[in-house]
Scaffold this motif. Structure first.
Motif, mmCIF file in Angstrom:
data_model
loop_
_atom_site.group_PDB
_atom_site.id
_atom_site.type_symbol
_atom_site.label_atom_id
_atom_site.label_comp_id
_atom_site.label_asym_id
_atom_site.label_seq_id
_atom_site.Cartn_x
_atom_site.Cartn_y
_atom_site.Cartn_z
ATOM 1 N N PRO A 1 -0.875 6.152 4.193
ATOM 2 C CA PRO A 1 -2.284 6.510 4.386
ATOM 3 C C PRO A 1 -2.463 7.907 4.968
ATOM 4 O O PRO A 1 -1.565 8.441 5.625
ATOM 5 C CB PRO A 1 -2.759 5.461 5.392
ATOM 6 N N PHE B 1 -1.636 -0.619 6.822
ATOM 7 C CA PHE B 1 -1.994 0.076 5.580
ATOM 8 C C PHE B 1 -0.909 0.023 4.517
ATOM 9 O O PHE B 1 -1.188 0.204 3.342
ATOM 10 C CB PHE B 1 -2.324 1.544 5.873
ATOM 11 N N LEU C 1 0.028 2.063 11.371
ATOM 12 C CA LEU C 1 -0.128 2.524 9.990
ATOM 13 C C LEU C 1 0.728 1.690 9.038
ATOM 14 O O LEU C 1 0.278 1.284 7.971
ATOM 15 C CB LEU C 1 0.257 4.004 9.871
ATOM 16 N N GLY D 1 0.824 -1.208 0.000
ATOM 17 C CA GLY D 1 0.000 0.000 0.000
ATOM 18 C C GLY D 1 0.856 1.254 0.000
ATOM 19 O O GLY D 1 2.080 1.202 0.097
#
Lengths: 787, 263
Positions: A80, A237, A233, A77
């Protein structure tokens, strides 16, 4: 008589011994056996399409372990954003991806394109120079108004425009607001810029990633204000790792000021690369990299209008702000111009009708996020500048105009979504008038004029929302996290105590102040209490330190956990003394039975807890360790009044700060010396913004202020001796210590005081100058006088 | 920083010889060159340190009355030792950079670099100094040839700077807030045969003499003598710290202050 220990005493900061003698343990001090070093190849243009990256020559250079590009991160990912803002039409903000290494495009000078891991840092840097990047340059997007114009080039191809959101708070009906302005006796209007700042903590960012193949465990050492947030995080993410396999350590951290809250690409990179290279990977930012990769602060362009009736009562306030997000949404960037800024637009005043509009804009510049004060300085600056201008236009005393409009009854529901629980703005202003010797100003001005200088007095009031934050409220407002905190109080068998806290100290003095609370509650010496922070493998899941929240939120959790410890200890003491638990009293580290001479010492009880030979095992467990999570019921509302006196050299425009007085209401205070220091530092930072600092990009998106040769940090001779008074105390009504927070106040309250003072000085010299945008450098002040 | 050779000769002759190799550079105090090399903005093949050459160090008064300063003399030594003879020059040296810069940086290094915002060029030009190199003497009026440009040839070393000592002199530096180099600096020196006014920090052409002010002050050495003059902003530096018009204004203000302080 000042106390010499416990709450309200000012013991010297115990952590300073190691900081001042070179014994601190900062992230760059951490070296893991076998570590390699990473150098990031960063974009030197503001906006370009990546046509190709050729790493073949670089890959064969001496010492190169592995070279990474955006393609290596397609399976994971992006970074975020922790807060989803909903726009005025009920739609979610535009939220572009933020890759670890650039994919397809670069969007600001400093955007990482490739990363070279090598045996030495110099080898990594040499190899990075051999990487060939084919860039198709695209128009830079620097000016926010131009970025929003029809047909403007788009930074993110998949978004509809460069607008992140168009957000409104307060009175949403434009007609209602307009009616209030139409009916006003007087309207004061001001257009201003709250310039972009570079946080510049003394310690640049550092990350060391480590992976243990045998146990499939990762460790990230990083310069962070909130290690648990980074772990969550990064695991959930970005990299998709199980949290229990990842340890994040933020050891001694040399200043944060907000810019070390956020989860950065380099942290995720070092963690990822440690496994990919099967070697620890270390990155230490150069100052040059810090200027082009640390999230920057402020950068608002605002028009504010204040309506008054014939008696100078404020009747309406309307603001329209463009807020620069930079190229990507940094972790909490979206919340800063909205919920940390719009909600403060009532200030200390009972203005009945307020409308705040914020348009957040993407530009090809370094991302912008929270910086000491985060939204609240921007709000305060607008309100207090427009009030000062209004006072001048109406010919009334600026202190009188403020007093007349102060909120005086609490709790007070503002038109912009907050409930102030307590405060005494007139009382605080009384303290300021005394501390600043306002009465003596006229004589000081006359003396300055004799020396050919213009002297001005600037007044400012501020309120801030700290103790961030009630989880259920911020959840409704779009936060993708809770904002409680946590503490574990572990009493050792011999009676000493380790307190594991979710807050992180990077200059705040927690290691000194927090033990003062626990020691006072139990009645033992502070030296028996130690604070443990900054390591997810040791501390409970807390949310870290920012927003002046540590004592109000984490300190409250610590109080609750200590209360649990005391309650259990009383049960043990009752058992030992064969008394009823209800009769047990704890004072000065001794448990006694009310109305008798029976007593047992703290240490005897703690030893019994861990050697439970004579122990009520059927009622309670052995041991003495308790954890509490604390979620605040409301924000806290520190408030204050500041006065700045300046001299202006009319020939050169040079501003010198002659006097600065601060009267703050922080509620109850644990360590007055540390509070003084926090206020001093905050004012210094605010003076930096007011007079010196400014992050400037040219029209091509190149950073003109990219080093200390052009970015002016405040130095000792730029700031005066401060007069600080925090005897105005209305304790917070909803946390157990009655504390409000003091870390950001100085940076919030001082810039408008300085600017108001300069305008006052120029006006006294017959110059019709009503506003100058910060920084009030000599050149700008001279230009305003001679414009 | 890239790799480079390093030599530290003990004599001027050895230094000149060492500088004969391709892309070799002389190293004074390194206060500009070393940071540039660390940023990889400069990559000499060899550094020839001038700090081990005893004959290039020190402050003394010559038989002709001029103050002689060795090219490798650090600012802090000038600040400490020139004061009895030329207080304005010592004062200038004492406000260059910070203590670390003053203890490493040298007068020869500063003049050879000729940064348009450096202090020393204004003193040299304002004093009508002579720049003595390993093979010639260059009058200050001929030496400064624009930003970072001088009359020095490749491999030529400043071994000494000779300052005629004025009757009165003063240097006024108005600092750029970030670097604390001169945003504009004015050096005024009054000699028996006239007044010299040299300006640093302001012009796109580097240090220069303000001849109108020199003429006015030569007939009347008082701040008010400059009142009727003005400096054109044309050719002045404009940047985030000040416009050309601002620098032009500062030149006049600082000249008056220097005269007032010297008188």
């Amino acid at each position: 008589m000042p106390k010499d220990s416990g709450i309200g005493a000012s013991p010297k900061r115990r952590e300073d011994v190691r900081f001042l003698t070179g014994a601190g343990n900062y992230t760059d001090d951490i070296n893991v056996a076998g570590q390699a070093y990473v150098h990031f190849l960063r974009s030197d243009v503001a906006h370009a399409r990546i046509k190709g990256i050729d790493t073949s020559a670089a890959a064969g250079m001496p010492g190169v372990v592995k070279i990474f590009t955006g393609a290596d991160f397609e399976g994971v990912g992006g970074l975020p954003c922790g807060w989803q803002v909903t726009d005025r039409h009920g739609e979610p903000m535009q939220e572009p991806p933020h890759p670890i290494l650039a994919q397809g495009k670069v969007r600001h000078v400093g955007d990482p394109i490739a990363a070279v891991v090598a045996d030495t840092y110099e080898q990594a840097r040499d190899a990075a120079e051999a990487i060939e990047v084919d860039l198709e340059e695209l128009p830079a997007i620097v000016d926010m108004k131009a970025a929003l114009a029809d047909g403007a080039p788009k930074l993110h191809d998949d978004l509809t425009s460069n607008l992140c959101y168009d957000w409104v708070l307060g009175e949403t009906d434009d007609a209602v607001v307009q009616k209030a302005f139409d009916e006003a006796d007087h309207v004061t209007t001001l257009e201003l810029t709250n310039q972009r700042l570079v946080a510049n903590p003394m310690e640049p960012r550092v990350a060391v990633g480590e992976y243990k193949r045998g146990t499939d465990e990762y460790t990230l050492y990083t310069t962070s204000q909130n290690p648990h947030v980074i772990r969550l995080l990064m695991c959930a993410f970005v990299l998709g790792l199980p949290e229990h396999k990842v340890r994040v350590v933020a050891p001694d951290v040399g200043g944060g000021f907000g810019t070390k809250i956020f989860h950065y690409a380099e942290e995720a990179f070092c963690t990822f690369a440690a496994k990919a290279c099967n070697r620890p990977v270390k990155w230490t930012a150069s100052r040059t990299e810090a200027f082009m990769s640390d999230a920057q602060g402020r950068d608002h362009v605002t028009k504010i209008e204040l309506a008054m009736d014939k008696d100078n009562n404020f009747t309406a306030l309307r603001t329209n702000t463009l807020a620069n997000m930079g190229a990507y949404l940094s972790t909490f960037s979206s919340s800063v111009p909205t919920w940390l800024h719009g909600t403060l637009m009532a200030g200390n005043y009972k203005t009945p009708c307020i409308q705040v509009n914020v348009k957040a804009v993407f530009t090809s510049t370094v991302p912008v996020d929270a910086y000491r004060g985060a939204g609240r300085p921007e709000a305060t600056f607008q309100i207090e500048r427009v009030i000062d201008k209004a006072a001048r236009e109406r010919g009334v005393d600026p202190i009188k105009l403020r007093r007349q409009n102060f909120i005086t009854e609490f709790p007070y529901d503002t038109p912009v979504a907050l409930t102030y629980d307590t405060g005494d703005y007139n009382g605080t202003m009384d303290k300021l008038e005394a501390a600043a010797d306002i009465a003596g100003f006229a004589a000081r001005r006359a003396e300055s004029e004799k020396n050919g200088k213009l002297r001005g007095l600037g007044i400012n009031c501020y309120i801030e929302a700290c103790g961030i934050a009630p989880s259920n409220i911020v959840g409704m407002l779009g936060a993708r996290a809770g904002l409680y905190d946590a503490a574990t109080v572990r009493v050792n068998a011999t009676g000493s105590i380790s307190v594991m806290v979710g807050a992180h100290s990077h200059g705040q003095g927690h290691e000194t102040a927090f033990p003062q609370v626990v020691a006072e509650m139990i009645g033992i010496d502070e030296s028996q209490v130690e604070i443990v922070h900054g390591d997810t493998s040791k501390i409970p899941f807390g949310m870290g330190t920012y927003g002046s929240r540590s004592l109000a939120v984490c300190g409250s959790a610590m109080v609750r956990a200590t209360e649990k410890v005391i309650n259990k200890a009383k049960k043990i003491a009752a058992h030992l003394m064969e008394a009823s638990e209800a009769d047990i009293e704890l004072k000065d580290g001794m448990f006694s039975v009310a109305g008798t001479d029976k007593s047992v010492a703290w240490g005897d009880v703690t030893l019994t807890a861990y050697v439970p030979h004579n122990f009520p095992l059927e009622e309670i467990e052995p041991g003495l360790e308790e954890t509490a999570f604390y979620d605040p019921a409301n924000f806290t509302y520190p408030a204050g009044a500041y006065a700045c006196e300046v001299e202006v050299d009319p020939e050169t425009g040079k501003v010198t700060i002659e006097r600065f007085a601060a009267a703050d209401d922080f509620g109850n205070i644990i360590n007055p010396m540390i509070v003084d220091g926090q206020v001093h530092g905050g004012i210094g930072q605010g003076i930096g913004q007011a007079l010196l600092e400014g992050c400037v990009y040219d029209e091509n998106g190149q950073l003109l202020s990219g080093s200390y040769m052009d970015y002016a940090m405040p130095r000792a001779d730029d700031v005066p001796f401060y007069t600080v008074d925090h005897s105005s105390q209305t304790p917070c009504t909803h946390n157990p210590l009655g504390v409000k927070g003091c870390g950001e106040a100085g940076a919030i309250g001082s810039p408008p005081a300085v600017v108001n003072a300069v305008i006052d000085a120029l006006q006294s010299g017959g110059k019709n100058v009503t506003h100058i945008d910060m920084p009030l450098s000599p050149g700008r002040v001279w230009a305003a006088m001679n414009g | 920083m890239y790799n480079f050779e390093f030599e530290k000769p003990g004599s001027i002759a050895d230094a000149v010889a060492a500088l004969g190799s391709e892309d070799a550079m002389p190293l004074g105090g390194g206060q500009t060159l070393i940071p540039a090399m660390k940023q990889r903005l400069n990559a000499p093949s060899k550094l020839v340190s001038l700090s081990g050459i005893a004959e290039m160090k020190g402050v003394c008064v010559r038989d002709d009355g001029a103050l002689s300063i060795g090219g490798a003399t650090p600012h802090a030594v000038v600040a400490a030792e020139a004061g009895a003879h030329y207080p304005a020059l010592a004062g200038l040296a004492s406000h260059i950079g910070d203590p670390a810069v003053r203890n490493r940086g040298t007068i020869g290094g500063s003049l050879a670099n000729n940064d348009p915002a450096a202090c020393y060029p204004s003193a040299a030009l304002g004093s009508g100094a002579t720049i003595v190199t390993n093979n010639r003497e260059i009058a200050a009026d001929d030496y400064f040839q624009g930003m970072f440009t001088t009359a020095l040839e490749e491999g030529e070393i400043i071994v000494e700077v000779r300052f005629p000592i004025p009757e009165k002199a003063n240097y006024q530096k108005f600092v750029q807030p970030a670097s604390r180099f001169a945003l504009t600096g004015v050096f005024v020196a009054k000699y028996a045969d006239g007044v010299r006014v040299a300006v640093t920090g302001a012009s796109e052409e580097g240090v220069f003499r303000w001849s109108e002010a020199e003429a006015a002050l030569s007939s009347d050495f008082s701040a008010s003598a400059v009142d009727g003059l003005s400096v054109s902003p044309d050719g002045m530096i404009g940047d985030i710290h000040g416009t050309p018009a601002y620098r032009a204004s500062l030149i006049k203000t600082l000249t008056k202050r220097a005269v007032a302080a010297a008188a």
